[in-house]
Design an enzyme around this catalytic site. Structure first.
Site, PDB file in Angstrom:
ATOM      1  N   GLU A  64       3.173  -0.339 -16.140  1.00 28.03           N
ATOM      2  CA  GLU A  64       2.810  -1.112 -14.941  1.00 28.03           C
ATOM      3  C   GLU A  64       3.611  -0.587 -13.762  1.00 28.03           C
ATOM      4  OE1 GLU A  64       3.021  -5.444 -14.840  1.00 28.03           O
ATOM      5  OE2 GLU A  64       2.203  -5.415 -12.798  1.00 28.03           O
ATOM      6  N   GLU A  89       9.535  -0.658 -10.735  1.00 31.48           N
ATOM      7  CA  GLU A  89       9.599  -1.473  -9.510  1.00 31.48           C
ATOM      8  C   GLU A  89      10.818  -1.037  -8.708  1.00 31.48           C
ATOM      9  OE1 GLU A  89       7.637  -3.995  -7.898  1.00 31.48           O
ATOM     10  OE2 GLU A  89       9.192  -3.443  -6.481  1.00 31.48           O
ATOM     11  N   ASP A 139       0.783  -2.925  -2.538  1.00 34.31           N
ATOM     12  CA  ASP A 139       0.878  -3.212  -1.097  1.00 34.31           C
ATOM     13  C   ASP A 139      -0.390  -2.707  -0.419  1.00 34.31           C
ATOM     14  OD1 ASP A 139       3.701  -4.245  -0.909  1.00 34.31           O
ATOM     15  OD2 ASP A 139       4.060  -2.321  -1.867  1.00 34.31           O
ATOM     16  N   LYS A 143      -3.306  -2.288   7.941  1.00 32.89           N
ATOM     17  CA  LYS A 143      -3.555  -1.703   9.267  1.00 32.89           C
ATOM     18  C   LYS A 143      -4.003  -0.260   9.104  1.00 32.89           C
ATOM     19  CE  LYS A 143      -0.279  -4.449  11.864  1.00 32.89           C
ATOM     20  NZ  LYS A 143       1.120  -4.507  12.263  1.00 32.89           N
ATOM     21  N   ASP A 175      -6.340  -8.119  -3.841  1.00 33.73           N
ATOM     22  CA  ASP A 175      -6.966  -9.278  -3.178  1.00 33.73           C
ATOM     23  C   ASP A 175      -7.408  -8.902  -1.765  1.00 33.73           C
ATOM     24  OD1 ASP A 175      -4.252  -8.997  -2.455  1.00 33.73           O
ATOM     25  OD2 ASP A 175      -4.175 -11.044  -1.683  1.00 33.73           O
ATOM     26  N   LYS A 213       2.045 -13.133  -9.195  1.00 34.89           N
ATOM     27  CA  LYS A 213       2.606 -13.880  -8.059  1.00 34.89           C
ATOM     28  C   LYS A 213       1.820 -13.567  -6.778  1.00 34.89           C
ATOM     29  CE  LYS A 213       6.865 -14.395  -5.484  1.00 34.89           C
ATOM     30  NZ  LYS A 213       8.221 -13.907  -5.272  1.00 34.89           N
ATOM     31  N   PHE A 214       1.575 -12.277  -6.535  1.00 39.83           N
ATOM     32  CA  PHE A 214       0.869 -11.912  -5.298  1.00 39.83           C
ATOM     33  C   PHE A 214      -0.589 -12.330  -5.341  1.00 39.83           C
ATOM     34  CE2 PHE A 214       3.410  -9.698  -2.144  1.00 39.83           C
ATOM     35  CZ  PHE A 214       4.626  -9.661  -2.799  1.00 39.83           C
ATOM     36  N   GLU A 215      -1.153 -12.373  -6.523  1.00 37.23           N
ATOM     37  CA  GLU A 215      -2.528 -12.855  -6.645  1.00 37.23           C
ATOM     38  C   GLU A 215      -2.588 -14.336  -6.225  1.00 37.23           C
ATOM     39  OE1 GLU A 215      -3.932 -12.587 -10.651  1.00 37.23           O
ATOM     40  OE2 GLU A 215      -6.011 -12.957 -10.070  1.00 37.23           O
TER      41      GLU A 215
END
Ligand SMILES: C[S@@+](CC[C@H](N)C(=O)[O-])C[C@H]1O[C@@H](n2cnc3c(N)ncnc32)[C@H](O)[C@@H]1O
Length: 236
Positions: A64, A89, A139, A143, A175, A213-215
């Site tokens: 991952e 990470e 991430d 932009k 997302d 978490k970000f989902e």
């Protein structure tokens, strides 16, 4: 946990992350000191990882990239004890959090590295060794002027084609619709991979992927969620 490596690595001018500041909690600091020796693997540009030794007896190896706080990584490793899980990470508090979770859950089939995943892929992951690579909610760099920072690009696809076993799967989720379309466009155009989803490149979320978490954060903002799964063709 100094990961300088023992050889010069390429200086990447464009990275897919900026180091977020964020204070370590006392628990995370202690975890980094006490649990890193058990779960952590140091970066070393002169050595390829030997998965046979690292994950003795486990034939399936899954990676991952950008596991965030590691909750979903630990959950996947716990639910799938027959596979070895390597998590990468760069965010130190996330690494600390993941170490705490790993110990609490008692997973044995998990190792962690803390360094730009592109360096680790390039210097340390041997050819055709991974059964799956997970890239969950990378991430989005939404932009336009930042699109060059998106990790999914030609270089990333080349690395995936090199490190996955023939038949291995790259599973991504995001997302951000715009990033989902960018990922789909990239992968659908790459003849080395077979789309496991619909004609747009999107798959239903498989049961093994926990909500991250970000989902959850994206869902709170009313974002949709797109999963993309592509298999490396056998004839590499
Ligand atoms: C938006 S967060 C998502 C975290 C987690 N996957 C989730 O869904 O909750 C993206 C994470 O990827 C990490 N990241 C981005 N680029 C990376 C890279 N090249 N190598 C390692 N980690 C990276 C960031 O530090 C960040 O924690």
């Amino acid at each position: 946990m100094e990961n300088t490596g023992q050889a010069d690595t390429k200086k990447r001018s464009i990275r897919s992350f900026v180091k977020r500041s964020g204070r370590l909690t006392t628990g995370q600091q202690e975890a980094l000191e006490q649990l890193w020796p058990r779960y952590g693997i140091e970066f070393d540009a002169t050595k390829k990882l030997d998965f046979v030794t690292i994950f003795a007896g486990l034939e399936s190896i899954k990676l991952e990239i950008g596991f965030g706080n590691g909750d979903s990584l630990v959950q996947m490793a716990h639910n799938d004890p027959g596979s070895g899980y390597l998590g990468i990470e760069v965010h130190e508090p996330g690494v600390g959090h993941c170490l705490i979770k790993a110990e609490q859950t008692g997973v044995e089939n998990l190792r962690i590295m803390s360094r730009d995943a592109l360096d680790i892929l390039e210097y340390m992951i041997p050819d055709a060794t991974l059964d799956a690579v997970f890239l969950f909610f990378p991430d989005p760099w939404h932009k336009k002027k930042h699109h060059k920072r998106r990790i999914v690009n030609r270089l990333f696809r080349d690395e995936m084609a090199r490190v996955l076993k023939p038949g291995g799967v790259l599973h991504m989720a995001t997302d951000w619709q715009d990033y989902a379309e960018h990922m789909a466009e990239n992968m659908l155009a790459d003849e080395r991979f077979t789309n496991l989803g619909d004609e747009n490149g999107f798959s239903p979320k498989p049961d093994y992927r926990p909500q991250t978490k970000f989902e959850r954060r994206g869902l709170k903002f009313g974002h949709g969620v797109w999963d993309l799964m592509f298999r490396l063709s056998s004839s590499q």
